[in-house]
Motif scaffolding. Sequence first.
Motif, PDB file in Angstrom:
ATOM      1  N   VAL A  53     -20.302  -9.062   8.674  1.00 42.86           N
ATOM      2  CA  VAL A  53     -19.907  -9.717   7.426  1.00 42.86           C
ATOM      3  C   VAL A  53     -19.548 -11.155   7.772  1.00 42.86           C
ATOM      4  O   VAL A  53     -18.673 -11.402   8.608  1.00 42.86           O
ATOM      5  CB  VAL A  53     -18.700  -9.010   6.772  1.00 42.86           C
ATOM      6  N   VAL A  54     -20.247 -12.109   7.147  1.00 44.17           N
ATOM      7  CA  VAL A  54     -20.041 -13.533   7.440  1.00 44.17           C
ATOM      8  C   VAL A  54     -19.771 -14.262   6.132  1.00 44.17           C
ATOM      9  O   VAL A  54     -20.664 -14.375   5.283  1.00 44.17           O
ATOM     10  CB  VAL A  54     -21.260 -14.152   8.153  1.00 44.17           C
ATOM     11  N   THR A  55     -18.560 -14.761   5.960  1.00 45.13           N
ATOM     12  CA  THR A  55     -18.195 -15.425   4.710  1.00 45.13           C
ATOM     13  C   THR A  55     -17.796 -16.883   4.950  1.00 45.13           C
ATOM     14  O   THR A  55     -17.666 -17.321   6.082  1.00 45.13           O
ATOM     15  CB  THR A  55     -17.024 -14.707   4.012  1.00 45.13           C
ATOM     16  N   HIS A  56     -17.595 -17.574   3.839  1.00 46.66           N
ATOM     17  CA  HIS A  56     -17.192 -18.988   3.919  1.00 46.66           C
ATOM     18  C   HIS A  56     -15.674 -19.131   3.754  1.00 46.66           C
ATOM     19  O   HIS A  56     -15.176 -20.234   3.518  1.00 46.66           O
ATOM     20  CB  HIS A  56     -17.903 -19.809   2.836  1.00 46.66           C
ATOM     21  N   GLY A  57     -14.937 -18.056   3.891  1.00 47.10           N
ATOM     22  CA  GLY A  57     -13.491 -18.107   3.710  1.00 47.10           C
ATOM     23  C   GLY A  57     -12.794 -18.973   4.736  1.00 47.10           C
ATOM     24  O   GLY A  57     -13.166 -18.983   5.912  1.00 47.10           O
ATOM     25  N   SER A  58     -11.806 -19.706   4.289  1.00 45.98           N
ATOM     26  CA  SER A  58     -11.005 -20.521   5.207  1.00 45.98           C
ATOM     27  C   SER A  58      -9.967 -19.649   5.894  1.00 45.98           C
ATOM     28  O   SER A  58      -9.550 -18.614   5.353  1.00 45.98           O
ATOM     29  CB  SER A  58     -10.292 -21.645   4.449  1.00 45.98           C
ATOM     30  N   PHE A  63      -7.394 -14.481  -0.384  1.00 45.93           N
ATOM     31  CA  PHE A  63      -8.510 -13.894  -1.125  1.00 45.93           C
ATOM     32  C   PHE A  63      -9.468 -13.192  -0.166  1.00 45.93           C
ATOM     33  O   PHE A  63      -9.852 -12.034  -0.363  1.00 45.93           O
ATOM     34  CB  PHE A  63      -9.259 -14.976  -1.911  1.00 45.93           C
ATOM     35  N   TRP A  64      -9.848 -13.900   0.896  1.00 42.66           N
ATOM     36  CA  TRP A  64     -10.825 -13.359   1.825  1.00 42.66           C
ATOM     37  C   TRP A  64     -10.244 -12.281   2.713  1.00 42.66           C
ATOM     38  O   TRP A  64     -10.973 -11.429   3.238  1.00 42.66           O
ATOM     39  CB  TRP A  64     -11.460 -14.492   2.640  1.00 42.66           C
ATOM     40  N   ASN A  65      -8.933 -12.271   2.887  1.00 44.11           N
ATOM     41  CA  ASN A  65      -8.304 -11.161   3.612  1.00 44.11           C
ATOM     42  C   ASN A  65      -8.537  -9.838   2.886  1.00 44.11           C
ATOM     43  O   ASN A  65      -8.725  -8.792   3.517  1.00 44.11           O
ATOM     44  CB  ASN A  65      -6.801 -11.406   3.769  1.00 44.11           C
ATOM     45  N   VAL A  66      -8.532  -9.883   1.557  1.00 41.13           N
ATOM     46  CA  VAL A  66      -8.773  -8.674   0.767  1.00 41.13           C
ATOM     47  C   VAL A  66     -10.234  -8.236   0.894  1.00 41.13           C
ATOM     48  O   VAL A  66     -10.535  -7.040   0.982  1.00 41.13           O
ATOM     49  CB  VAL A  66      -8.387  -8.900  -0.714  1.00 41.13           C
ATOM     50  N   VAL A  67     -11.158  -9.202   0.896  1.00 45.96           N
ATOM     51  CA  VAL A  67     -12.582  -8.886   1.109  1.00 45.96           C
ATOM     52  C   VAL A  67     -12.754  -8.192   2.464  1.00 45.96           C
ATOM     53  O   VAL A  67     -13.440  -7.170   2.578  1.00 45.96           O
ATOM     54  CB  VAL A  67     -13.448 -10.159   1.054  1.00 45.96           C
ATOM     55  N   LYS A  68     -12.127  -8.766   3.475  1.00 49.69           N
ATOM     56  CA  LYS A  68     -12.192  -8.187   4.818  1.00 49.69           C
ATOM     57  C   LYS A  68     -11.642  -6.763   4.828  1.00 49.69           C
ATOM     58  O   LYS A  68     -12.234  -5.856   5.433  1.00 49.69           O
ATOM     59  CB  LYS A  68     -11.413  -9.058   5.798  1.00 49.69           C
ATOM     60  N   ASN A  69     -10.509  -6.541   4.155  1.00 45.65           N
ATOM     61  CA  ASN A  69      -9.923  -5.203   4.083  1.00 45.65           C
ATOM     62  C   ASN A  69     -10.905  -4.210   3.469  1.00 45.65           C
ATOM     63  O   ASN A  69     -11.036  -3.066   3.935  1.00 45.65           O
ATOM     64  CB  ASN A  69      -8.634  -5.230   3.259  1.00 45.65           C
ATOM     65  N   GLY A  70     -11.585  -4.637   2.413  1.00 44.77           N
ATOM     66  CA  GLY A  70     -12.550  -3.766   1.758  1.00 44.77           C
ATOM     67  C   GLY A  70     -13.693  -3.371   2.678  1.00 44.77           C
ATOM     68  O   GLY A  70     -14.082  -2.195   2.751  1.00 44.77           O
ATOM     69  N   TYR A  84     -16.169  -8.860  11.119  1.00 42.71           N
ATOM     70  CA  TYR A  84     -15.959  -9.875  10.075  1.00 42.71           C
ATOM     71  C   TYR A  84     -15.701 -11.225  10.728  1.00 42.71           C
ATOM     72  O   TYR A  84     -14.844 -11.357  11.603  1.00 42.71           O
ATOM     73  CB  TYR A  84     -14.767  -9.485   9.197  1.00 42.71           C
ATOM     74  N   ASN A  85     -16.459 -12.237  10.299  1.00 43.83           N
ATOM     75  CA  ASN A  85     -16.250 -13.608  10.738  1.00 43.83           C
ATOM     76  C   ASN A  85     -16.389 -14.538   9.543  1.00 43.83           C
ATOM     77  O   ASN A  85     -17.129 -14.243   8.593  1.00 43.83           O
ATOM     78  CB  ASN A  85     -17.271 -14.012  11.811  1.00 43.83           C
ATOM     79  N   SER A  86     -15.695 -15.660   9.590  1.00 43.24           N
ATOM     80  CA  SER A  86     -15.792 -16.604   8.475  1.00 43.24           C
ATOM     81  C   SER A  86     -15.599 -18.024   8.960  1.00 43.24           C
ATOM     82  O   SER A  86     -14.971 -18.270   9.995  1.00 43.24           O
ATOM     83  CB  SER A  86     -14.723 -16.285   7.410  1.00 43.24           C
ATOM     84  N   ASP A  87     -16.169 -18.950   8.211  1.00 46.63           N
ATOM     85  CA  ASP A  87     -15.972 -20.377   8.472  1.00 46.63           C
ATOM     86  C   ASP A  87     -16.314 -21.143   7.207  1.00 46.63           C
ATOM     87  O   ASP A  87     -17.365 -20.919   6.602  1.00 46.63           O
ATOM     88  CB  ASP A  87     -16.858 -20.850   9.630  1.00 46.63           C
ATOM     89  N   GLY A  88     -15.412 -22.022   6.796  1.00 44.59           N
ATOM     90  CA  GLY A  88     -15.618 -22.794   5.582  1.00 44.59           C
ATOM     91  C   GLY A  88     -16.649 -23.887   5.714  1.00 44.59           C
ATOM     92  O   GLY A  88     -17.132 -24.418   4.706  1.00 44.59           O
ATOM     93  N   ASP A  89     -17.033 -24.227   6.930  1.00 51.61           N
ATOM     94  CA  ASP A  89     -18.061 -25.237   7.159  1.00 51.61           C
ATOM     95  C   ASP A  89     -19.437 -24.570   7.107  1.00 51.61           C
ATOM     96  O   ASP A  89     -19.696 -23.643   7.882  1.00 51.61           O
ATOM     97  CB  ASP A  89     -17.855 -25.911   8.513  1.00 51.61           C
ATOM     98  N   PRO A  90     -20.338 -25.016   6.221  1.00 55.38           N
ATOM     99  CA  PRO A  90     -21.633 -24.344   6.076  1.00 55.38           C
ATOM    100  C   PRO A  90     -22.447 -24.299   7.372  1.00 55.38           C
ATOM    101  O   PRO A  90     -23.103 -23.294   7.657  1.00 55.38           O
ATOM    102  CB  PRO A  90     -22.349 -25.188   5.011  1.00 55.38           C
ATOM    103  N   GLY A  91     -22.387 -25.377   8.170  1.00 52.42           N
ATOM    104  CA  GLY A  91     -23.112 -25.385   9.430  1.00 52.42           C
ATOM    105  C   GLY A  91     -22.584 -24.344  10.390  1.00 52.42           C
ATOM    106  O   GLY A  91     -23.347 -23.627  11.053  1.00 52.42           O
TER     107      GLY A  91
END
Length: 331
Positions: A53-58, A63-70, A84-91
């Motif tokens: 799971v790769v999101t743009h969450g900071s 908010f994204w902690n709840v997505v991760k929990n799900g 689960y990994n995330s980064d707000g920078d699109p690159g």
Amino acid sequence: MLSKKSKRILLGMAAAASAVVLAACAGPASSSSGGSAPANGSTTSGGPMNVAVVTHGSAGDSFWNVVKNGAEDAGKQLGVNVTYNSDGDPGAQSKLIDNAVAQHVDGLVVSMANPDALKTSVTAAVKAGIPVITINSGQSQSAAFGAIAHVGQDEGIAGQQAGAKLKASGKTNLLCVIHEAGNVGLAQRCDGAKQGFGKTTNLQVDINNPTDVEAKIKGALQTDSSIDAVLTLNPQIALSAVNAAKETSSKATIATFDLNSDVVSAIKAGQISFAVDQQQYEQGYLPIVMLKLYHDNANTVGGGQPVLTGPGFVDKSNVDKVAQYAARGTR
């Protein structure tokens, strides 16, 4: 006459033959929960699925902690390994997707706040035979990039309903606060709010700089005292708006997208009028279920249409019921 020993031998042979016939009539055995051959025809080692799971969450975004929990809860229940990994920078987010592809994951879940920046990485995953489900944002580009489904809410419709709700309460001048530059979903929310409300001004802030967020909202309220409604698009920004309104003695009604325990408390206290709830726990949970079904049984969900998780509204009429779930990190 047959001896007792001969009778026992013949009975044993008959029982064995019956077992063979029954097995043939029954057909092939069903696959185990771990799965053997996935729906796309590739083979696996027989172990559990691996889904990235790769999101743009900071970092630290509730908010994204709840997505991760799900996502992680679904993985535990279905025997799927979820990372689960995330980064707000699109690159940087693109690189996380590329890393998942290089690891030959069995499924990929991606939020696309900046679809154009992620297109190459997402389509590369699809070409590698990895089923992709998009979540939260990027709905309009999801199918074009090759994703098998999208899970989220229609941001334009959600914004329109939020704007209409504020207008119905008698408000006439709306400030819509965008907290991530380049996030198409946030722009769609404010565009929708303008359609439902009328006079709307957008304010750009940076969620990674809370002090600046509050200062900019304060400045907007001081510059235009006729602003009587503020719509934020994130729970953390909502609390900054509450503080800004207090410090400027503004009577503006505060409403927000998305929910956490702090927003629940603010709704109870009358500081926030309502929250637009897109039920982000489902955005983490449902894609894991959908990928497992696709892997094991070639099932797809949605019929080419997005699987909508919202919008719903949480206000004083139902906040007590929702509060218990927000406290445990699932709403």
